[in-house]
Every structure is written in C-alpha cells, then in structure tokens.
Design a protein around this motif. Structure first.
Motif, PDB file in Angstrom:
ATOM      1  N   GLY A 143      23.429 -55.626  33.920  1.00 46.10           N
ATOM      2  CA  GLY A 143      23.578 -55.913  32.501  1.00 46.10           C
ATOM      3  C   GLY A 143      24.425 -57.134  32.248  1.00 46.10           C
ATOM      4  O   GLY A 143      24.874 -57.828  33.169  1.00 46.10           O
ATOM      5  N   ALA A 144      24.658 -57.390  30.982  1.00 50.22           N
ATOM      6  CA  ALA A 144      25.446 -58.544  30.583  1.00 50.22           C
ATOM      7  C   ALA A 144      26.875 -58.405  31.079  1.00 50.22           C
ATOM      8  O   ALA A 144      27.546 -57.421  30.785  1.00 50.22           O
ATOM      9  N   ALA A 145      27.311 -59.391  31.850  1.00 53.63           N
ATOM     10  CA  ALA A 145      28.668 -59.434  32.406  1.00 53.63           C
ATOM     11  C   ALA A 145      28.979 -58.193  33.233  1.00 53.63           C
ATOM     12  O   ALA A 145      30.139 -57.808  33.376  1.00 53.63           O
ATOM     13  N   GLY A 146      27.939 -57.570  33.803  1.00 50.42           N
ATOM     14  CA  GLY A 146      28.150 -56.399  34.659  1.00 50.42           C
ATOM     15  C   GLY A 146      28.734 -55.212  33.932  1.00 50.42           C
ATOM     16  O   GLY A 146      29.516 -54.450  34.508  1.00 50.42           O
ATOM     17  N   GLN A 147      28.348 -55.005  32.667  1.00 47.86           N
ATOM     18  CA  GLN A 147      28.929 -53.931  31.870  1.00 47.86           C
ATOM     19  C   GLN A 147      28.437 -52.547  32.275  1.00 47.86           C
ATOM     20  O   GLN A 147      29.060 -51.547  31.946  1.00 47.86           O
ATOM     21  N   GLN A 148      27.301 -52.493  32.978  1.00 45.40           N
ATOM     22  CA  GLN A 148      26.798 -51.206  33.459  1.00 45.40           C
ATOM     23  C   GLN A 148      27.177 -51.064  34.933  1.00 45.40           C
ATOM     24  O   GLN A 148      26.793 -51.889  35.766  1.00 45.40           O
ATOM     25  N   HIS A 149      27.907 -50.016  35.225  1.00 45.79           N
ATOM     26  CA  HIS A 149      28.539 -49.891  36.535  1.00 45.79           C
ATOM     27  C   HIS A 149      28.132 -48.562  37.179  1.00 45.79           C
ATOM     28  O   HIS A 149      28.209 -47.506  36.555  1.00 45.79           O
ATOM     29  N   VAL A 150      27.697 -48.628  38.422  1.00 47.52           N
ATOM     30  CA  VAL A 150      27.404 -47.435  39.221  1.00 47.52           C
ATOM     31  C   VAL A 150      28.212 -47.542  40.508  1.00 47.52           C
ATOM     32  O   VAL A 150      28.105 -48.545  41.219  1.00 47.52           O
ATOM     33  N   ARG A 151      29.015 -46.538  40.793  1.00 44.77           N
ATOM     34  CA  ARG A 151      29.783 -46.515  42.044  1.00 44.77           C
ATOM     35  C   ARG A 151      29.221 -45.427  42.960  1.00 44.77           C
ATOM     36  O   ARG A 151      29.103 -44.262  42.566  1.00 44.77           O
ATOM     37  N   PHE A 152      28.924 -45.816  44.193  1.00 40.21           N
ATOM     38  CA  PHE A 152      28.487 -44.890  45.228  1.00 40.21           C
ATOM     39  C   PHE A 152      29.695 -44.603  46.127  1.00 40.21           C
ATOM     40  O   PHE A 152      30.170 -45.492  46.836  1.00 40.21           O
ATOM     41  N   GLN A 153      30.176 -43.361  46.064  1.00 41.55           N
ATOM     42  CA  GLN A 153      31.397 -42.979  46.744  1.00 41.55           C
ATOM     43  C   GLN A 153      31.070 -42.380  48.111  1.00 41.55           C
ATOM     44  O   GLN A 153      30.444 -41.327  48.214  1.00 41.55           O
ATOM     45  N   PHE A 154      31.511 -43.047  49.197  1.00 40.96           N
ATOM     46  CA  PHE A 154      31.288 -42.559  50.556  1.00 40.96           C
ATOM     47  C   PHE A 154      32.463 -41.734  51.058  1.00 40.96           C
ATOM     48  O   PHE A 154      32.281 -40.671  51.634  1.00 40.96           O
ATOM     49  N   SER A 155      33.677 -42.241  50.892  1.00 40.11           N
ATOM     50  CA  SER A 155      34.864 -41.546  51.407  1.00 40.11           C
ATOM     51  C   SER A 155      35.337 -40.507  50.401  1.00 40.11           C
ATOM     52  O   SER A 155      35.026 -40.576  49.211  1.00 40.11           O
ATOM     53  N   ARG A 156      36.077 -39.520  50.896  1.00 40.99           N
ATOM     54  CA  ARG A 156      36.573 -38.436  50.047  1.00 40.99           C
ATOM     55  C   ARG A 156      37.850 -38.875  49.337  1.00 40.99           C
ATOM     56  O   ARG A 156      38.799 -39.313  49.979  1.00 40.99           O
ATOM     57  N   LEU A 157      37.872 -38.748  48.009  1.00 45.66           N
ATOM     58  CA  LEU A 157      39.016 -39.136  47.200  1.00 45.66           C
ATOM     59  C   LEU A 157      39.712 -37.896  46.664  1.00 45.66           C
ATOM     60  O   LEU A 157      39.048 -36.938  46.226  1.00 45.66           O
ATOM     61  N   ALA A 158      41.035 -37.912  46.672  1.00 43.29           N
ATOM     62  CA  ALA A 158      41.782 -36.866  45.985  1.00 43.29           C
ATOM     63  C   ALA A 158      41.501 -36.965  44.485  1.00 43.29           C
ATOM     64  O   ALA A 158      41.173 -38.039  43.964  1.00 43.29           O
ATOM     65  N   HIS A 159      41.593 -35.831  43.792  1.00 46.09           N
ATOM     66  CA  HIS A 159      41.221 -35.813  42.380  1.00 46.09           C
ATOM     67  C   HIS A 159      42.074 -36.774  41.563  1.00 46.09           C
ATOM     68  O   HIS A 159      41.554 -37.480  40.678  1.00 46.09           O
ATOM     69  N   THR A 160      43.366 -36.841  41.841  1.00 48.88           N
ATOM     70  CA  THR A 160      44.225 -37.757  41.084  1.00 48.88           C
ATOM     71  C   THR A 160      43.856 -39.213  41.364  1.00 48.88           C
ATOM     72  O   THR A 160      43.893 -40.047  40.448  1.00 48.88           O
TER      73      THR A 160
END
Length: 541
Positions: free
Chosen positions: A127-144
């Motif tokens: 989208g314009a200026a990258g306003q639409q963002h999709v993140r593919f999370q591989f590593s496990r993140l703590a909730h915080t």
C-alpha cells in the motif's frame, strides 16, 4: 570445522555469501545426481542470511547415508540451525515477492533479527507508504514483548496482521487475538523438491479453516484475508487498547453494575470458547478499569457475578479465572465461600474444584451445549467429599389391594459391584471412562470394568445422556484395542460354526446309538443246554 560438524547441513544459499536464494539439498543419491546434472555451475554458501559463517560449501553425495552440505576443512562455523526449516524465512520472502507481483501489489519484504537470528520474523509492507503491514512470526515471543512490538508497529500502520508459525504464540497472545478478531492466523511450510512453500489458515478454539497457499489469500483495505475466515476486526484503523493507555488516555469511569455485567459477559464468552482466562485477558474485553483492582475488590465483583450460582446450581464462572501458571488465584476461594459452595481447605482442593466447575461451564455455555457433570461437594472441613453411591433413588409405587396399601419398590435390584470399580451414578460413568484413560496403574482392566458398568447403564439412561455415553464407550473401546497391555479377547465362534459343531455332535451320537443297537440285535441268545451231555437211559427191569 567446529560447531556444525555434529549436524547435517541441509540448507545453503546459491551464488554468494550474501545471497538470499535458498536451497534444500536432495537427501538421496539419485536426486542429488539429477540436481548436479541440471545445475552444474551452481556454488553453495553458508549464507549470512542463514546465520552462517559465509564460507563456501560442497555438496556431498553418499549411497549409504543422507546427502548433505559440508564445510571445507579447517573452517570454523557456529551456525545453530541447519535443518530443512532453517531457510524458511528466505523461502517466504521469495513467495511474498512473487505473490505481490502476480497481484500487482507494491510490496517490500524484510527479514528481522529479534535476538536469536536473522529468521526471527519477516515483515511484508504494501500500500501507500507501506501502511498495510503483515508480520510473519517465526520465533516465540513472550506476551509482554509481543504487546510492546504491537504497540510500536500499530503506530505507523493502517492495518496490522500477525501470522504465527508453529509454537510461536503464547496462550495470552492467542486469547487477546481471539477476543479482538475472533481467530488467529497461522502459517506452516511444505517441502516441494529443493524449496519449501508457505501455507496459511485461520483458527479459533472451535474450528480452523483449511490450509491454503498464498495465492488463495488477498490483501484488502482491511488487511490480509484468508478464505473461510470471518473477521470481527473493530471498525477503523484505531490502535490497540494497550496503545491508547500507553498514550495516557484514561478509561471512562463505570458504575459497579456496569463492571459486573461486562465481567459476566467476558466470562461467558470465555466459556463459549472453552478457555480459561487470566484477569488481565478478561480486562481487555471487560474494561481496562478492572486492571487496577485489588484482590479483595476482584473477589467482590466476582461474588456479584456468581451470587446466584450457589443456590441455583449454575456453574461458577469465577472458576474460569487462572494465573499465568494455570492455577486459580487465591481470591477465587473467597468467591466460592461467599456464594455458599463451601470453603476449600488447600490450594490443591481449590484447583480440583475449579477444574470441575470449568468443565461444567464449558458444558452449559459451550457450542453445542451438553449435560454438565455434577458439582464437587465440599465437606465442612474444606475437603472434597466422597462421591455418593451410584444407586439411583428408589421410586416407590403404591399398590392398592384389599386390606390396605402395599409398598413396592420400582427400582432395579441392586447389582453386585464389579471388582475395583466404585459404585457410580449412571450420569457419572461417562466422565469416569474419560478419567480411566488418563489414570496410572492397571488402566485397561479398570476401563474394561467401567465398560461393563456402562452397558448396564445404557438401559436406564434417557437421551441425550445415552448417546453421549455410547460415544464415550466407543472411544474407550478404541483406546483399549490400541494398547499393547490389553489382553486380546478370545475369539468367539460364529453362530454358523456353533450350529455346524452341534450338528456334528448330534450325528456322532446317533451313529454311536445305531452301532450299539445293531450290536444288541445281532447277538444270539445263549442256549442253556449247549454243551450238556444227554442223561443215561434207565434199564428195564
């Protein structure tokens, strides 16, 4: 070579140390021979984008073991991931770039190192200026950590979709996304020759969509869309509640009645999804003003939520609240006592009692609903009471005869107990079967005895309890058949075999009788005078 000597290196990049073009080496000799024939000029490298040392690799062909890449002698490499999945973040970049080109999207793909390597996450912006963002999370993140990252990314994006790989989402993160969107986005990879392709789906606690390729998905003004998923995303591109609080916006004050109503709705929603929530997760749905409440204030609110549960026998919704370790908070015990259900003596008693109440809530409020198990009674000293006898209450029939009424018992005669099986009510056998499959000790023998008890109960149970018990017995039967320590049942002859055997026995008996009769008829009667000499004649006088 150190570090990766002990592991087979299955992935590399083609062309140079900085290349992002990944490959999985064919593991069999014939496949590697064909690959070499098709690509004789390829060079392979322990790529920087793989977290490798950047040195050139050689492909090793073996007939008696798995083919793999190998470093050259005296090379030092401390690459930690060398399996087929170690290049998935590069394969997904190729898939996203090709997908964006086919859909005429102006997109940019970037891999992120979040502390454990270059493949921790992959960002796709469109989208314009990258306003639409999709993140593919591989590593496990703590909730915080995930909350902080989400606040940061939400500030510069019109839409933000988070797609999690296997094991990458914490339970608290999943609960928050279920509450906000109704589902969680997942991805996985499938190997196709020397590359791996991504598959995506949406899932919630009750069901999931089918795994689909990236080409089946679409990038819309509202974000990433997967076939079969019906989002509940809140309208507008407003940031998350955590982001609003982080900017200093205070929640609007509410009355106590409004807090009780919102808390009850949040707990009933958790029961519908068959999940147990922390107080923090409930506050995201019921209102952020609940976060700052002390333990006594929380107990007071929950007592108002469940004030009628003790007398009416409804499931105690407060039992659905858990800590981060999965145990009920101590103030839930105060709620149990306040509504008249007893005073749990220990944390272990409270945990067991809340587990049963959670099962009851799942049964009543879940979709579809089912018959709830009975509540666990507490004794006066706070212990779990012994379960009552399984014998149902005897219904008496008054028969009027001459001379006065005569009482007759309409109940079935008391059956003798099965060895090792407690007397259970008919409605409790289904739950006992489920527990028998999880208990220690001689489980098959105990479960088989319960199955016999269930066969008796089927003749007395009404619908739908009978159908539920039949399904549980079928599951237990399959479990018994699959266990190696279950003694094989003796094969029972069929009716036809039994009939043929009886016929053979009857024919053999008839033959023996005929032979005996013939022997008796053929035997001549013995002459009593046989062998006697004649008497001498008397002389005449």
């Amino acid at each position: 070579m150190t570090g990766s000597d002990a592991r087979l290196v299955q992935t590399a990049v083609i062309g140079s140390r900085n290349s992002g073009r990944a490959i999985i080496l064919p593991t069999d000799a014939d496949g590697l021979t064909r690959w070499r024939r098709r690509h004789p000029a390829y060079t392979y490298w322990c790529g920087i984008q793989l977290g490798g040392c950047g040195h050139e690799l050689s492909d090793r062909l073996y007939r008696d073991k798995v083919c793999h890449f190998a470093h050259r002698p005296h090379t030092s490499c401390h690459r930690t991931a060398t399996g087929a999945a170690s290049a998935d973040h590069l394969f997904i970049k190729d898939d996203l770039a090709a997908w964006a080109g086919r859909n005429r999207l102006k997109g940019k793909v970037t891999s992120r190192d979040l502390g454990s390597g270059p493949g921790d996450a992959v960002d796709f912006r469109a989208g314009a200026a990258g306003q639409q963002h999709v993140r593919f999370q591989f590593s496990r993140l703590a909730h915080t950590e995930w909350q902080r990252a989400r606040r940061k990314l939400s500030g510069g994006s019109a839409t933000l979709d988070w797609v999690f790989g296997p094991g990458a989402a914490q339970p608290e993160t999943m609960e928050e996304l279920y509450d906000e969107y109704g589902y969680l986005l997942r991805f996985r990879f499938e190997t196709h020759g020397a590359v791996r392709r991504i598959r995506l789906r949406a899932e919630d606690p009750r069901r999931s969509t089918d795994w689909v390729p990236l080409d089946a998905c679409a990038m819309t003004p509202a974000g990433l869309r997967i076939p079969g998923a019906e989002p509940r995303r809140r309208s507008g591109a407003r940031p998350s509640a955590e982001a609003v609080v982080g900017r200093g916006a205070a929640p609007a004050p509410r009355s106590r009645e409004e807090q009780v109503l919102a808390l009850r709705e949040a707990l009933m929603s958790a029961a519908r999804f068959r999940t147990r929530s922390t107080w923090e997760a409930l506050a995201r749905t019921a209102g952020r003003d609940l976060l700052g409440l002390s333990a006594p204030d929380r107990a007071g609110l929950l007592t108002l939520v469940d004030q009628d549960c003790g007398s009416e026998g409804s499931p105690l919704l407060s039992a659905l609240i858990r800590t981060g370790e999965g145990d009920p908070p101590p103030y839930v015990g105060d709620v149990v006592a306040a509504v008249g259900c007893g005073v749990p003596a220990t944390a272990a008693v409270l945990k067991r009692w809340c587990q049963r109440e959670a099962d009851r809530a799942f049964a009543v409020y879940g979709m579809p609903s089912r018959t709830a198990p009975p509540r666990l009674p507490l004794t006066s000293d706070g212990q779990l009471a012994a379960q009552p006898s399984a014998e149902p209450a005897q219904h008496r029939t008054i028969v009027h005869v001459e001379g006065g009424p005569v009482r007759q018992s309409a109940a079935r005669p008391k059956s003798e107990g099965l060895p090792g099986v407690p007397l259970l009510r008919d409605t409790e056998i289904r739950h006992a079967l489920r527990s028998a499959r999880q208990r220690r000790g001689p489980r098959p023998r105990f479960a088989a005895a319960l199955m016999a008890r269930g066969e008796e109960a089927l003749t007395r149970l009404p619908e739908p309890q009978r159908t539920e018990l039949v399904a549980e017995m079928a599951t237990t039967r399959r479990w018994l058949d699959s266990r190696p320590d279950t003694s094989a049942p003796k094969p029972q002859p069929s009716r036809r075999i039994k009939k043929a055997a009886n016929a053979r026995k009857a024919a053999e008996a008839a033959k023996q009788a005929a032979r005996a009769q013939k022997a008796r008829q053929g035997k001549k009667a013995k002459d009593p005078l046989q062998g006697a000499r004649p008497c001498p004649e008397k002389k005449a006088k």
